[in-house]
Design a protein around this motif. Structure first.
Motif, PDB file in Angstrom:
ATOM      1  N   TYR A 172       0.676  -0.711   0.391  1.00 21.43           N
ATOM      2  CA  TYR A 172      -0.059   0.000  -0.155  1.00 21.43           C
ATOM      3  C   TYR A 172       1.167   1.082   0.017  1.00 21.43           C
ATOM      4  O   TYR A 172       1.781   1.062   0.783  1.00 21.43           O
ATOM      5  CB  TYR A 172      -0.595  -0.062   1.108  1.00 21.43           C
ATOM      6  CG  TYR A 172      -1.662  -0.984   1.562  1.00 21.43           C
ATOM      7  CD1 TYR A 172      -3.094  -1.073   1.030  1.00 21.43           C
ATOM      8  CD2 TYR A 172      -1.777  -2.319   2.217  1.00 21.43           C
ATOM      9  CE1 TYR A 172      -3.838  -2.002   1.507  1.00 21.43           C
ATOM     10  CE2 TYR A 172      -2.620  -3.958   2.302  1.00 21.43           C
ATOM     11  CZ  TYR A 172      -3.697  -2.980   1.337  1.00 21.43           C
ATOM     12  OH  TYR A 172      -5.064  -4.162   2.135  1.00 21.43           O
ATOM     13  N   GLY A 181      -0.074   5.978  -0.173  1.00 17.35           N
ATOM     14  CA  GLY A 181      -0.772   6.610   0.505  1.00 17.35           C
ATOM     15  C   GLY A 181      -0.009   8.483  -0.689  1.00 17.35           C
ATOM     16  O   GLY A 181       0.575   8.340  -1.103  1.00 17.35           O
ATOM     17  N   ASN A 209      -4.900  11.819   1.455  1.00 16.14           N
ATOM     18  CA  ASN A 209      -4.879  10.124   1.498  1.00 16.14           C
ATOM     19  C   ASN A 209      -5.760   9.097   0.969  1.00 16.14           C
ATOM     20  O   ASN A 209      -6.249   8.458   1.599  1.00 16.14           O
ATOM     21  CB  ASN A 209      -4.900  10.721   3.668  1.00 16.14           C
ATOM     22  CG  ASN A 209      -4.187   9.541   3.586  1.00 16.14           C
ATOM     23  OD1 ASN A 209      -2.925   8.968   3.552  1.00 16.14           O
ATOM     24  ND2 ASN A 209      -4.976   8.527   5.420  1.00 16.14           N
ATOM     25  N   ARG A 269      -6.101   5.744  -1.509  1.00 13.75           N
ATOM     26  CA  ARG A 269      -4.880   4.586  -0.663  1.00 13.75           C
ATOM     27  C   ARG A 269      -5.042   4.297  -2.168  1.00 13.75           C
ATOM     28  O   ARG A 269      -5.818   3.622  -3.023  1.00 13.75           O
ATOM     29  CB  ARG A 269      -5.670   3.553  -0.049  1.00 13.75           C
ATOM     30  CG  ARG A 269      -4.561   2.415   0.208  1.00 13.75           C
ATOM     31  CD  ARG A 269      -4.936   1.705   1.741  1.00 13.75           C
ATOM     32  NE  ARG A 269      -6.501   0.766   1.116  1.00 13.75           N
ATOM     33  CZ  ARG A 269      -6.641   0.449   1.513  1.00 13.75           C
ATOM     34  NH1 ARG A 269      -6.053  -0.679   3.050  1.00 13.75           N
ATOM     35  NH2 ARG A 269      -7.695  -0.468   1.245  1.00 13.75           N
ATOM     36  N   LYS A 283      -3.666   0.421  -3.932  1.00 12.26           N
ATOM     37  CA  LYS A 283      -3.271  -1.140  -3.049  1.00 12.26           C
ATOM     38  C   LYS A 283      -2.798  -1.645  -4.401  1.00 12.26           C
ATOM     39  O   LYS A 283      -3.158  -1.912  -5.792  1.00 12.26           O
ATOM     40  CB  LYS A 283      -4.171  -1.620  -2.112  1.00 12.26           C
ATOM     41  CG  LYS A 283      -5.388  -1.623  -3.403  1.00 12.26           C
ATOM     42  CD  LYS A 283      -6.211  -2.082  -1.964  1.00 12.26           C
ATOM     43  CE  LYS A 283      -8.143  -2.112  -3.046  1.00 12.26           C
ATOM     44  NZ  LYS A 283      -9.279  -2.795  -1.755  1.00 12.26           N
ATOM     45  N   TRP A 306      -0.179   2.863   3.651  1.00 12.00           N
ATOM     46  CA  TRP A 306      -0.692   3.891   3.991  1.00 12.00           C
ATOM     47  C   TRP A 306      -1.039   3.850   4.994  1.00 12.00           C
ATOM     48  O   TRP A 306      -0.922   2.730   5.833  1.00 12.00           O
ATOM     49  CB  TRP A 306      -1.645   3.338   3.175  1.00 12.00           C
ATOM     50  CG  TRP A 306      -3.280   4.555   3.220  1.00 12.00           C
ATOM     51  CD1 TRP A 306      -3.464   5.595   2.954  1.00 12.00           C
ATOM     52  CD2 TRP A 306      -4.342   4.148   4.246  1.00 12.00           C
ATOM     53  NE1 TRP A 306      -4.623   6.520   3.176  1.00 12.00           N
ATOM     54  CE2 TRP A 306      -5.136   5.164   3.836  1.00 12.00           C
ATOM     55  CE3 TRP A 306      -4.741   2.829   4.896  1.00 12.00           C
ATOM     56  CZ2 TRP A 306      -6.788   4.998   4.532  1.00 12.00           C
ATOM     57  CZ3 TRP A 306      -5.236   3.317   5.500  1.00 12.00           C
ATOM     58  CH2 TRP A 306      -6.746   3.994   5.337  1.00 12.00           C
ATOM     59  N   GLN A 320      -4.823   5.721   7.842  1.00  6.44           N
ATOM     60  CA  GLN A 320      -5.399   6.334   7.722  1.00  6.44           C
ATOM     61  C   GLN A 320      -5.349   7.780   9.229  1.00  6.44           C
ATOM     62  O   GLN A 320      -5.955   8.901   8.167  1.00  6.44           O
ATOM     63  CB  GLN A 320      -6.738   5.620   8.591  1.00  6.44           C
ATOM     64  CG  GLN A 320      -7.762   6.292   8.663  1.00  6.44           C
ATOM     65  CD  GLN A 320      -9.253   5.104   9.209  1.00  6.44           C
ATOM     66  OE1 GLN A 320      -8.550   3.851   8.751  1.00  6.44           O
ATOM     67  NE2 GLN A 320     -10.602   5.715   9.794  1.00  6.44           N
TER      68      GLN A 320
END
Length: 353
Positions: free
Chosen positions: A62, A64, A86, A88, A90, A136, A138
């Motif tokens: 991952y 960000g 922000n 993500r 993947k 990433w 949160q």
């Protein structure tokens, strides 16, 4: 007559021009806003700087993306759109998919699984600057955090990285309202130092099972730091670190590890630490093997000298420090190496068989 007519018409033209200019500043209806995909190229440091090798992320990785309002001299990093502040990326089955930030919970993602990263035109026509970091996190969405103060704990062993293009805002001024295709390049660099411990067994028919590693800093250490937490600046890669103590007031960092070593299969484990200078006898490493704590391995600064005679000692961002050991009733230290390789620890280890 022609002169009179000219003076009569000119004020009218000025009024029309002003009106047109005023109209261009008015918010557009949402339906008229353009969407523009961004062609993103991604790589990361994985081999020495001399080779300039581009290494791709593994599946399940991952990173960000902060899309911020463009600044000529970046300092505020205000959201361009909340959905891409922000977001993500993947990697799934060799392809990058993108999840955008939802609105129900601050920073929570919608399971978008979009095949491309898309910027939506703003009603004020401002352009976007893109910044990337990994992995990433949160909480980076929170107003009190943002891209410059992302909290981290060393015990979580996250390989913190930032895109080197962030430093010069190389992915800045992207205009989703324009006609030109949009693109961005993210080459990630490591913010942590990596320590690799390689083990082999000689003349032993049994297995050695390593279950934990404890790193300790002496109380009177004057040079070496054992950082346990801090904040990560995803724009510059800088770490603002803090040292913590355990319940007994000792500077100890416990890192759970699971590793089996036998006479035919050498093995290795890696630990990430925040960069620090080092001095003799200020840092030690204790492994728990088959339920017993081994004699601590006490670090000497010569073990982490970057080049012989360079006078550069310590753990630096982006470097790997490898320590070799032999298990044979006792633990023997078999030497070390320092380089910029960040290769995986997939077995077998051909240089250690």
């Amino acid at each position: 007559m022609s002169g009179f007519g000219f003076h009569r018409i000119l004020p009218g033209l000025c009024v029309l021009a002003l009106a047109a200019g005023a109209c261009s500043k008015q918010p557009r209806p949402v339906g008229s806003l353009r969407e523009a995909p961004v062609d993103i190229r991604v790589s990361m440091d994985g081999e020495s700087e001399a080779t300039k090798a581009l290494v791709d992320f593994a599946n399940g990785s991952y990173y960000g993306i902060f899309a911020c309002i463009h600044e000529d001299s970046p300092s505020v990093f205000a959201p361009f759109k909340s959905s891409v502040y922000n977001a993500r990326a993947k990697k799934v089955s060799g392809k990058w998919l993108f999840d955008y930030v939802g609105t129900a919970s601050p920073g929570a993602l919608d399971a978008t699984n979009a095949s491309s990263f898309v910027l939506l035109q703003r009603t004020d026509d401002k352009t976007a600057d893109l910044y990337a970091y990994a992995p990433w996190i949160q909480d980076a969405y929170l107003p009190s955090v943002g891209p410059t103060r992302i909290p981290f704990k060393v015990s979580e062993q996250k390989d913190l990285m930032y895109a080197e293009q962030n430093l010069n805002n190389d992915n800045g001024g992207l205009d989703p309202a324009g006609m030109a295709p949009l693109s961005a390049t993210f080459h990630f660099k490591h913010a942590m130092a990596r320590l690799v411990f390689k083990f082999r067994v000689l003349n032993m028919p049994t297995n050695y099972r390593i279950t934990s590693l404890s790193i300790a800093r002496t109380d009177d250490a004057a040079t070496t730091h054992l950082y346990t937490s801090g904040t990560f600046n995803a724009i510059t890669g800088a770490l603002d670190c803090e040292e913590g103590t355990n319940a007994d007031g000792k500077h100890i960092l416990a890192v759970p590890k699971e590793l089996t070593v036998d006479s035919t299969t050498p093995a290795a484990l890696a630990v990430l630490l925040a960069p620090t200078e080092v001095a003799d006898d200020e840092l030690s490493f204790t492994f728990t093997v088959n339920g017993q704590k081994l004699q601590p391995f006490v670090l000497k600064k010569d073990f982490v000298e970057h080049e012989t005679g360079s006078g550069i000692y310590g753990f630096q961002a982006g470097y790997t420090y490898t320590f070799n050991f032999t298990l044979d009733n006792y633990v023997y230290f078999d030497g070390f190496s320092v380089n910029e390789d960040w290769e995986s620890l997939d077995l077998p280890l051909p240089d250690y068989i």
